[in-house]
Enzyme design. Structure first.
Site, mmCIF file in Angstrom:
data_model
loop_
_atom_site.group_PDB
_atom_site.id
_atom_site.type_symbol
_atom_site.label_atom_id
_atom_site.label_comp_id
_atom_site.label_asym_id
_atom_site.label_seq_id
_atom_site.Cartn_x
_atom_site.Cartn_y
_atom_site.Cartn_z
ATOM 1 N N TRP A 1 130.923 157.995 51.003
ATOM 2 C CA TRP A 1 131.243 156.826 51.508
ATOM 3 C C TRP A 1 131.036 155.706 50.514
ATOM 4 O O TRP A 1 129.879 155.528 49.926
ATOM 5 C CB TRP A 1 130.934 156.416 52.861
ATOM 6 N N TRP B 1 146.956 153.300 57.433
ATOM 7 C CA TRP B 1 146.568 154.193 58.451
ATOM 8 C C TRP B 1 145.159 154.679 58.085
ATOM 9 O O TRP B 1 145.085 155.509 57.131
ATOM 10 C CB TRP B 1 147.689 155.331 58.182
ATOM 11 N N ASP B 2 144.278 154.117 58.886
ATOM 12 C CA ASP B 2 142.868 154.590 58.674
ATOM 13 C C ASP B 2 142.443 155.722 59.555
ATOM 14 O O ASP B 2 142.848 155.991 60.567
ATOM 15 C CB ASP B 2 141.997 153.308 58.874
ATOM 16 N N CYS C 1 144.214 155.793 54.446
ATOM 17 C CA CYS C 1 142.783 155.265 54.349
ATOM 18 C C CYS C 1 141.695 155.977 55.180
ATOM 19 O O CYS C 1 142.140 156.535 56.366
ATOM 20 C CB CYS C 1 142.845 153.820 54.738
ATOM 21 N N ASP D 1 136.126 151.687 50.114
ATOM 22 C CA ASP D 1 135.775 150.392 50.536
ATOM 23 C C ASP D 1 134.986 149.863 49.695
ATOM 24 O O ASP D 1 134.665 148.638 49.802
ATOM 25 C CB ASP D 1 135.015 150.801 51.791
HETATM 26 C C1 GLA Z 1 137.816 150.906 57.003
HETATM 27 C C2 GLA Z 1 138.858 150.705 55.935
HETATM 28 C C3 GLA Z 1 138.541 149.086 55.493
HETATM 29 C C4 GLA Z 1 139.012 148.251 56.754
HETATM 30 C C5 GLA Z 1 138.077 148.736 58.245
HETATM 31 C C6 GLA Z 1 138.617 148.083 59.185
HETATM 32 O O1 GLA Z 1 136.451 150.901 56.678
HETATM 33 O O2 GLA Z 1 138.397 151.366 54.908
HETATM 34 O O3 GLA Z 1 139.482 148.803 54.366
HETATM 35 O O4 GLA Z 1 140.449 148.489 57.140
HETATM 36 O O5 GLA Z 1 138.114 150.199 58.316
HETATM 37 O O6 GLA Z 1 137.718 148.449 60.329
#
Ligand code: GLA
Length: 706
Positions: free
Chosen positions: A188, A465-466, A514, A536
């Protein structure tokens, strides 16, 4: 195209530059005769005769098997493993028949495509195990002008039930060589860090067991004689799949190499009822005689045009501003309107309201699954906010995390069985959330309705879309005991189904993928989401390495990259605004700033970078990508298809750089350096830059009429 020679029982996939040649041995085994440089008739004849001489006799580990099973004289890691009704695990599949058809057949899940049937053709090799009457179909689709081969395997069970323990998508036995692997491990916030190593006599597994791939990307490149950007052979394999995968490299005592790519067999088994069919994901294969650079460009072209799809494939992507680092969970209607006003001043096109707009989500502790407006923060609802932003001439988008459910949510209280869980065991929480059971059709029906309601009511232009946690609890009450080993794959296929339904229902919607940053960035998800938030970690220096590594198999336009605040929120490192902007401009550029926190001078500077990006983004999107100097003092360039325009990205400290991909006999004007130079000289002597630490530049090169 695909030439079949019945006399030699060979199939030749002949492309513009490469050949893939397989044959059916006397014992009806499929074997790889050659994968490399395009073969003319004489070379083809030689290869086939050489192969004919070695293929006689019982099967052994000296044979270049194309899709080996377990059982018989080959104990290398197999392409498949089946448990039969009588308890045995040995298989012996033999060639039965084949067909060659124009185009490419469709299968469930993500896959590359053709726009017309003439651009590719497909060979189906049908194999049968006479003892079990199981059938194995090997599909090869070949795009000759692109030199791209895609492969997958389909198993059809015979008349009795059994279990599938492993099924690769592609397996390749390369002849003896001095092989080096290029893979992309990470974690990560440090995704896709380049790793290159000599292939040893060992079984190396590059894999994901987590349902996410921060720690390893489903891609491998193999070079012969040491990794080189420009010269030598390079083979690349990439799985169009976002769940658990494995890539095996098995170096033999005699320096031959077996490669297996497919679904991970870790914690996997599939119950095969009589007559049941199982389809593997698709694997994309490419070869280049121009090193890793040539291989990456071949893959980039394919991804841009035959993996990505829909109206956003070729359209200029909007410059977006994302609210996350500006506001995190803490915002009100007026804050987002203010963000939009600032965005307009900066020249952005799209405002994205990230996490926190739904349920009662004031932290990451609750509300995933409750995809309804939080009227405390947004009294006019998302639709009211969207209307105001649209009226400002901007597009509007929202964040969703469809595959998740918070234990503190209305949805979980109503349907606790909708969370993945291993029966009788406590769920392992991560980021205070559980995974929703995407293998259940009723869950997907519920989600598509809920999401569609918001897309329609707010006239959304975009969705992020995470997917923020690993799949540690792969169990489901929806499936019987003997099917629990199917969960991870069923989850992934269910997720793809939801992605596809959203894409079909709202074809104009731009969806950015994402997964806690770049934890799911592969050819599978790119079939639905033409751009992915790359990490991130928005620190410019770290991003150079992340984007560099990603570029080995992913085109830069697919990588979401934003200018963010300094000091960086994640690393606390301070970097100049120009460096942050230049790094982001080498990919899918966006903004992760609070305009209200910028000085007038910074605003003007950001606005100038946005305008600059809009001028050059067609070259970033459609151009050919060349890696020039390795991070941390990196340089890369994009060259337009007609070679008339080029962009050089350089990050200091860097004294000089030699370019690539230009037309050697043309002259190029480098306006910013007030120089006109021959393409050949730029590619041999190079350009003096004298960039100091943290200094960077984006130079435009224009060919002068000859
Ligand atoms: C993840 C995504 C971030 C953001 C957060 C929101 O970590 O990678 O860009 O959208 O979630 O909780």
């Amino acid at each position: 195209m695909i030439h079949h020679d019945p006399k030699c029982r060979s199939f030749h996939f002949k492309g513009a530059e490469s050949s893939y040649l397989i044959g059916v041995s006397e014992g009806l085994d499929i074997q790889l005769i050659h994968w490399g440089k395009a073969l003319d008739d004489a070379a083809l004849g030689e290869k086939i005769s050489a192969w004919m001489a070695v293929q006689a006799g019982p099967l052994s580990e000296s044979h270049p098997r194309e899709f080996s099973g377990f059982g018989g004289g080959d104990l290398r890691s197999p392409a498949f493993l089946l448990a039969h009704a009588d308890g045995s695990r040995a298989s012996q599949f033999q060639y039965q028949s084949h067909e060659i058809k124009p185009g490419k057949p469709g299968f469930p899940g993500p896959q590359s495509y053709v726009e017309n049937e003439t651009e590719a053709s497909t060979l189906r090799l049908a194999l049968k195990d006479p003892l079990t009457s199981q059938q194995l179909d090997l599909f090869y689709s070949f795009y000759p002008s692109r030199d791209i081969l895609t492969r997958r395997a389909v198993l059809t069970q015979g008349s009795s039930a059994g279990r599938l323990l492993r099924l690769m998508s592609a397996s390749v036995d390369l002849p003896a060589g001095d092989y080096f692997s290029t893979s992309l491990p990470g974690d990560w916030a440090r995704e896709r860090r380049l790793q290159q190593a000599p292939v040893q006599q060992a079984l190396l597994r590059l894999e994901s067991r987590r349902g996410q791939a921060h720690r390893m990307s489903p891609f491998v490149a193999v070079s012969d004689g040491g990794p080189d950007e420009k010269k030598g052979q390079a083979w690349g394999l990439s799985l169009a799949y976002s769940g658990n995968f494995v890539i095996e490299l098995e170096g033999q005592p005699d320096r031959r190499l077996r490669l297996n790519v497919g679904l991970n067999d870790f914690d996997f088994q599939w119950q095969m009822e009589a007559g049941e069919r199982f389809v593997s994901p698709e694997c994309v294969l490419a070869w280049s005689g121009q090193g890793l650079g040539g291989l990456s460009r071949r893959l980039h072209r394919f991804v841009r045009s035959r993996i990505c799809r829909g109206p956003w494939r070729d359209a200029p992507r909007p410059v977006l501003i994302n609210s996350w680092e500006a506001h995190y969970f803490d915002f009100k209607h007026a804050d987002i309107v203010k963000l939009a006003e600032g965005a307009r001043e900066l020249g952005a096109d799209l405002v994205v309201l990230d996490d926190g707009w739904f349920g009662r989500r004031d932290s990451d502790n609750s509300s995933l699954g409750d995809w309804v407006d939080d009227l405390r923060k947004l009294p006019k609802g998302v639709a009211g906010l969207s209307q105001e932003i649209h009226a400002m001439g901007l597009k509007f988008g929202l964040w969703f995390e469809p595959e998740m459910i918070s234990p503190d949510s209305e949805l979980y209280r109503a349907h606790p069985d909708w969370a993945l869980a291993v029966k009788g065991r406590a769920v392992v929480p991560s980021r205070n959330q559980y995974v929703i059971d995407m293998s259940r059709p009723e869950v997907r029906d519920h989600l598509i309705e809920l999401m569609s309601r918001t897309v329609e009511a707010a006239r959304l232009d975009y969705i992020k879309w995470d997917m923020n946690r690993p799949l540690w609890d792969a169990g489901s009450t929806a499936w019987p005991a003997e099917r629990q080993g199917e969960l991870c794959h069923r989850f992934m296929m269910g997720t793809y189904d939801l992605m596809e339904r959203l894409q079909k229902r709202f074809p104009a919607l731009l969806v950015e993928g994402c997964a806690g940053g770049g934890g799911r960035f592969d050819y599978g998800v790119l079939c639905y989401h033409p751009q992915i938030w790359a990490s991130d970690n928005t620190d410019a220096l770290d991003r150079i390495a992340i984007q560099w590594g990603s570029s080995y198999f992913l085109p830069p336009i697919t990588m979401g990259a934003h200018i963010s605040e300094s000091p960086n929120h994640f690393t606390r490192r301070a970097t100049p605004l120009s460096l942050r902007a230049h790094v982001a401009m080498g990919a899918n550029f966006g903004i992760e700033l609070a305009p209200a926190r910028l000085s007038a001078q910074e605003k003007a500077e950001v606005a100038a970078h946005v305008a600059h990006y809009k001028k050059i983004r067609h070259v970033v999107h459609e151009g050919e990508f060349y890696r020039l100097a390795r991070p941390p003092h990196a340089a890369w360039c994009f060259v337009s298809q007609d070679q008339k325009e080029a962009l050089l990205f350089a990050f200091g400290p860097l004294a000089s750089v030699t370019l690539d991909g230009l037309n050697g006999s043309w002259k190029y004007r480098v306006e910013a350096l007030n120089q006109t130079r021959a393409g050949a000289s730029l590619m041999q002597e190079g350009l003096k830059l004298g960039l100091g630490d943290m200094r960077s530049a984006v130079y435009s090169l224009e060919a002068e009429p000859v």
